[in-house]
Design a protein around this motif. Structure first.
Motif, PDB file in Angstrom:
ATOM      1  N   VAL A  78       0.847  -1.195   0.000  1.00 26.97           N
ATOM      2  CA  VAL A  78       0.000   0.000   0.000  1.00 26.97           C
ATOM      3  C   VAL A  78       0.883   1.245   0.000  1.00 26.97           C
ATOM      4  N   ASP A  79       0.794   2.024  -1.052  1.00 20.60           N
ATOM      5  CA  ASP A  79       1.596   3.236  -1.194  1.00 20.60           C
ATOM      6  C   ASP A  79       0.654   4.401  -1.464  1.00 20.60           C
ATOM      7  N   HIS A  80       0.363   5.187  -0.436  1.00 21.60           N
ATOM      8  CA  HIS A  80      -0.588   6.282  -0.590  1.00 21.60           C
ATOM      9  C   HIS A  80      -0.314   7.355   0.447  1.00 21.60           C
ATOM     10  N   THR A  81      -0.623   8.596   0.096  1.00 19.95           N
ATOM     11  CA  THR A  81      -0.389   9.738   0.979  1.00 19.95           C
ATOM     12  C   THR A  81      -1.018   9.557   2.340  1.00 19.95           C
ATOM     13  N   TYR A  82      -2.216   8.980   2.382  1.00 20.81           N
ATOM     14  CA  TYR A  82      -2.952   8.916   3.638  1.00 20.81           C
ATOM     15  C   TYR A  82      -2.765   7.598   4.379  1.00 20.81           C
ATOM     16  N   THR A  97       3.654   4.727   5.523  1.00 26.52           N
ATOM     17  CA  THR A  97       4.487   3.878   4.671  1.00 26.52           C
ATOM     18  C   THR A  97       5.243   2.843   5.488  1.00 26.52           C
ATOM     19  N   GLN A  99     -10.216  11.691   3.483  1.00 30.07           N
ATOM     20  CA  GLN A  99      -8.854  11.184   3.414  1.00 30.07           C
ATOM     21  C   GLN A  99      -8.762   9.732   3.868  1.00 30.07           C
ATOM     22  N   GLU A 158     -10.028   7.699   1.032  1.00 35.10           N
ATOM     23  CA  GLU A 158      -9.036   7.601  -0.051  1.00 35.10           C
ATOM     24  C   GLU A 158      -7.939   6.605   0.293  1.00 35.10           C
ATOM     25  N   GLY A 159      -7.462   6.634   1.553  1.00 34.17           N
ATOM     26  CA  GLY A 159      -6.451   5.667   1.962  1.00 34.17           C
ATOM     27  C   GLY A 159      -6.967   4.236   1.888  1.00 34.17           C
ATOM     28  N   ALA A 168      -7.102   3.033  -1.741  1.00 35.03           N
ATOM     29  CA  ALA A 168      -5.793   2.620  -2.242  1.00 35.03           C
ATOM     30  C   ALA A 168      -5.425   1.229  -1.722  1.00 35.03           C
ATOM     31  N   ARG A 209      -7.572  -1.498  -3.407  1.00 36.05           N
ATOM     32  CA  ARG A 209      -7.125  -1.788  -4.784  1.00 36.05           C
ATOM     33  C   ARG A 209      -6.020  -2.837  -4.794  1.00 36.05           C
ATOM     34  N   ARG A 264     -14.159   4.048  -2.977  1.00 35.02           N
ATOM     35  CA  ARG A 264     -14.206   5.146  -3.961  1.00 35.02           C
ATOM     36  C   ARG A 264     -15.590   5.783  -3.959  1.00 35.02           C
TER      37      ARG A 264
END
Length: 391
Positions: free
Chosen positions: A78-82, A85, A128, A131-132, A135, A138, A272
């Motif tokens: 999982v690589d996402h701003t919210y 990492t 947010q 959105e996280g 991601a 997915r 989404r």
């Protein structure tokens, strides 16, 4: 773990331990410095013995380690701003740990639990989180333990970072259900100890949003009996947030209730869809702000007031001034008053009242009961209490 009369390190000396960040049923979190890359990180020690009761070297411990490695690989996808990492994992010793982004912030749990949040904060952070989750979903990664304690709010940008992806599944797989806390935010299917899927995360998000809107979870509180909470999640309908708190947009009310549907098939199709629904709530708030800006009887063409971005920018300025000067400095007071006014203009009259009241009381404590700034704040609090926007 190595000391050798120097800093305490783990991971063959790569990570220098700095301090303790927190503990939970699943292990301890320590702040550390990655010596090789010279950056701050957070080390999450899983404490397999605490979860499984397995002693290092045992077959059960080896199985727990194998599952942890697998979950570490899953989480790292999982690589996402919210989403916080995941950088690395170390499972060679008796205390396996993962290496994750160090988030300079506070858990959402410290913001909720008493009073409703500002509508703008609720909508922003809900979007947010969604959105996280989108991601992660997915990539086929389900969190399974969305709750305020697993959502960090950064100090610098006031943005969400979701943590602990996959750890709930690790606990499930190691047959530990006792240390996962009360099911305040668990979906009905998770309360039945089913594995759950993406829509289980959406139910938990609905519980978190409910608490942001109202000030308390949909069922019970942290002192409630776990079995009673699980039964409520499976069979009881919560009171609509808008019936408990004024000025909740109907679109937000409807979204929260749809997320809390007992049957997963009755919840939004995916994360989404939740993001799009939150964007619709933002448009409603913008329309309210624009109506206030134009005033009654003004039929001029609509112009986007950009109220959300103005609130976010002012909120950041307030945080910076609070850290630099304190709550009652003249610059801080002016910025706080601006934030309160923008909050009211956005349609969140209750939020404006709350912010002006806090400002007034802070000014009274620092400057005395008859200070002009305090009196102005209380006067504006009264104006928004009466629901009028007349300048």
């Amino acid at each position: 773990m190595s000391e050798a009369n120097g800093p305490v390190t783990v991971g063959d000396g790569r990570y220098e331990l700095i301090g303790h960040l927190g503990s939970g049923g699943m292990g301890d979190v320590l702040e550390a410095r990655d010596v090789r890359l010279n950056r701050r990180v957070a080390l999450k020690f899983l404490g397999a013995g605490r979860l499984t009761g397995a002693a290092p070297g045992s077959e059960r411990f080896a199985r727990a380690r194998e599952l942890f490695v697998r979950e570490g690989h899953t989480m790292a996808r999982v690589d996402h701003t919210y989403v916080a990492t995941i950088y690395d994992c170390d499972v060679g010793g008796d205390d396996p740990f993962i290496v994750m982004e160090h988030v300079d912030g506070r858990p959402l749990a410290e913001y909720v639990g008493s009073d409703p949040l500002l509508l703008e904060q609720t909508v922003r952070w809900s979007g947010q989180i969604a959105e996280g989750l989108a991601a992660a979903h997915r990539e086929g990664v389900v969190h399974r333990d969305i709750k305020p304690a697993n959502i960090l709010i950064t100090h610098d940008s006031s943005e969400v970072r979701i943590i602990d992806f996959g750890l709930a599944r690790f606990a499930d797989a190691t047959e530990s259900h006792t240390d996962m806390g009360t099911p305040l935010y668990r979906s009905p299917e998770r309360c039945r100890f089913e594995s759950g899927d993406e829509r289980s995360d959406l139910y938990s998000l609905g519980c978190v949003m409910y608490e942001m809107v109202t000030g308390w979870p949909p069922f019970g509180d942290r002192r409630s009996d776990a079995a009673a909470l699980a039964k409520a999640h499976q069979h009881q309908l919560p009171v609509r947030p808008g019936q408990q708190v004024p000025d909740v947009p109907e679109a937000l009310d409807d979204l929260v209730m749809s997320l809390l549907a007992k049957n997963p098939a009755d919840r939004p199709r995916n994360a989404r869809a939740v993001v799009r629904a939150v964007q619709e709530v933002e448009r409603v708030l913008e329309a309210v702000a624009e109506t206030r800006r134009r005033g009654p009887g003004d039929d001029s063409p609509q112009i986007d007031a950009g109220i959300t971005e103005r609130i976010r920018g002012t909120e950041k300025r307030v945080r910076r001034l609070l850290l630099q000067f304190g709550a009652a400095h003249v610059e801080t007071c002016a910025a706080r008053a601006e934030l309160a006014e923008l909050t009211g203009e956005s349609g969140d009259e209750r939020g404006a009242v709350e912010l002006y009241e806090r400002l007034g009381r802070d000014c009274q404590r620092h400057y005395g009961p008859h200070d002009r700034r305090a009196l102005d704040a209380f006067e504006n609090m009264t104006r928004w209490t009466e629901g009028g926007y007349e300048m």
